[in-house]
Design a protein around this motif. Structure first.
Motif, short mmCIF file in Angstrom:
data_model
loop_
_atom_site.label_atom_id
_atom_site.label_comp_id
_atom_site.label_asym_id
_atom_site.label_seq_id
_atom_site.Cartn_x
_atom_site.Cartn_y
_atom_site.Cartn_z
N ALA A 225 0.84 -1.21 0.00
CA ALA A 225 0.00 0.00 0.00
C ALA A 225 0.87 1.25 0.00
CB ALA A 225 -0.93 -0.02 1.20
N TRP A 226 1.95 1.23 0.75
CA TRP A 226 2.86 2.38 0.78
C TRP A 226 3.51 2.59 -0.58
CZ3 TRP A 226 8.11 2.93 -0.03
CH2 TRP A 226 8.68 4.13 0.39
N THR A 228 2.31 1.80 -3.52
CA THR A 228 1.31 2.33 -4.45
C THR A 228 1.08 3.82 -4.23
OG1 THR A 228 0.25 0.17 -4.50
CG2 THR A 228 -1.05 2.04 -5.27
N GLU A 229 1.11 4.24 -2.98
CA GLU A 229 0.80 5.62 -2.65
C GLU A 229 2.00 6.55 -2.67
OE1 GLU A 229 -1.26 8.15 1.04
OE2 GLU A 229 -1.01 5.98 1.16
N LYS A 230 3.18 6.07 -2.24
CA LYS A 230 4.32 6.95 -1.99
C LYS A 230 5.51 6.73 -2.91
CE LYS A 230 2.51 8.61 1.93
NZ LYS A 230 2.19 10.05 2.16
N THR A 233 6.82 9.90 -4.34
CA THR A 233 6.89 11.06 -3.45
C THR A 233 8.35 11.34 -3.10
OG1 THR A 233 4.73 10.51 -2.52
CG2 THR A 233 6.13 12.01 -1.26
#
Length: 331
Positions: A225-226, A228-230, A233
């Motif tokens: 999940a991290w 996919t999201e970060k 970043t």
């Protein structure tokens, strides 16, 4: 003149005495008798009385000695063994564990976010308890990223998420979705006892966790999940100390987690965080790796996956991977 008569001449001749020889004979016998008495009776005895003396060591006949040894062995074998009481134990813990109290629901998780928690998930996975609970075998896990395969118990993925890398990756046919799938597939293939970490960097350095975590189901879900999201970043930060930024700081953070396998994904165009300082010199990067190897006493295998790497950078990066027994993959 007339001759003298005959009886007159005989009468004048002296007579022999018989007392002399008799006295001599008696004297000789008396002497012999005295000598015999002296020898038999009067001669002193100079020999000491006999004494009974026994030696300190008494040697028994061989047969008698063998008999005694055999008798002693028989007595030892025939003796009744010592009776011991049976030791009985009771369980130290009750059969059933007490029910856990109801905890309030909250998004705040101090165990996962606090680096001072001493990496509880990592320690649990390293001890093998988590792997036993999930029925997995202990040992190294196989890992594959963009065609490079290796295995280890402490795997770290070090990826450059600067804008130039994503542009070159897209030109090489690797989209953000494929990159996320590659990382997720690697994480899904890890055993529960295998530990892993994710360290993104551009000019600054970040991390998914500031320590290695075990490859349990909960940690895998959180890591994917991290990603996919970060994953793109660039403002992520780590609490681990590092004296430099960029790729040098990323390696400083990585070595503090003591990995045995490092996958480095970048375009090998390593920039300094300070403006107008130019690229990181290759000899300086090699010196940083040597210093980290001596400081932490480890020498992990370093693999490199590069997107459209320039020839000079490719030669330098291939030299580093060869020095640390890794593989070089250019996309």
């Amino acid at each position: 003149m007339p001759a003298a008569p005959a009886h007159s001449s005989i009468a004048t001749k002296p007579k022999r005495s018989k007392i002399g020889p008799l006295a001599l004979a008696l004297l000789i016998q008396a002497g012999l008798l005295f000598l015999a008495v002296f020898v038999v009776v009067l001669v002193p005895e100079f020999k000491s009385d006999p004494e009974f003396v026994a030696r300190k060591k008494i040697y028994l006949p061989q047969k008698e000695l063998e008999h005694k040894v055999a008798l002693a062995e028989f007595q030892n074998a025939a003796s009744s063994p010592m009776q011991l009481e049976r030791i009985s134990t009771q369980a130290l813990l009750p059969d059933a564990m007490p029910a856990l109290p109801q905890m309030p629901k909250s998004d705040f998780n101090p165990i996962e976010r606090n680096p001072a928690a001493l990496q509880s998930d990592s320690l649990l996975g390293q001890s093998g308890v988590l792997g036993a609970l999930q029925g997995l075998q202990t040992g190294s896990s196989s890992a594959s990223l963009f065609g490079i395969e290796d295995s280890g118990q402490r795997i770290l993925i070090l990826f450059d998420n600067s804008a130039s890398v994503w542009n070159k990756a897209s030109q090489a046919g690797v989209s953000t979705m494929r990159f996320v799938q590659e990382l997720s597939t690697l994480i899904d293939g890890l055993n529960a006892n295998t530990q892993f970490a994710l360290v993104p960097f551009s000019r600054s350095v970040g991390s998914f966790r500031d320590y290695m975590i075990a490859g349990g189901a909960r940690n895998k879900r959180a890591a994917k999940a991290w990603i996919t999201e970060k994953v793109r970043t660039q403002s992520l930060m780590t609490q681990l100390p590092h004296a430099a930024d960029g790729v040098q700081g990323a390696f400083m953070v990585a070595f503090q987690m003591e990995p045995d396998v490092i996958f480095l994904v970048s375009d090998a165009d390593f920039q300094r965080n300070i403006p107008k300082q130019g690229d990181v010199p290759w000899d300086e990067l090699e010196r940083t790796l040597r210093d980290l190897t001596r400081e932490y006493g480890i020498e992990p295998r370093i693999h490199f996956i590069g997107f459209q790497v320039e020839p000079e950078a490719a030669a330098s990066m291939e030299k580093i991977t060869r020095r640390y027994k890794g593989k070089f993959q250019k996309l």
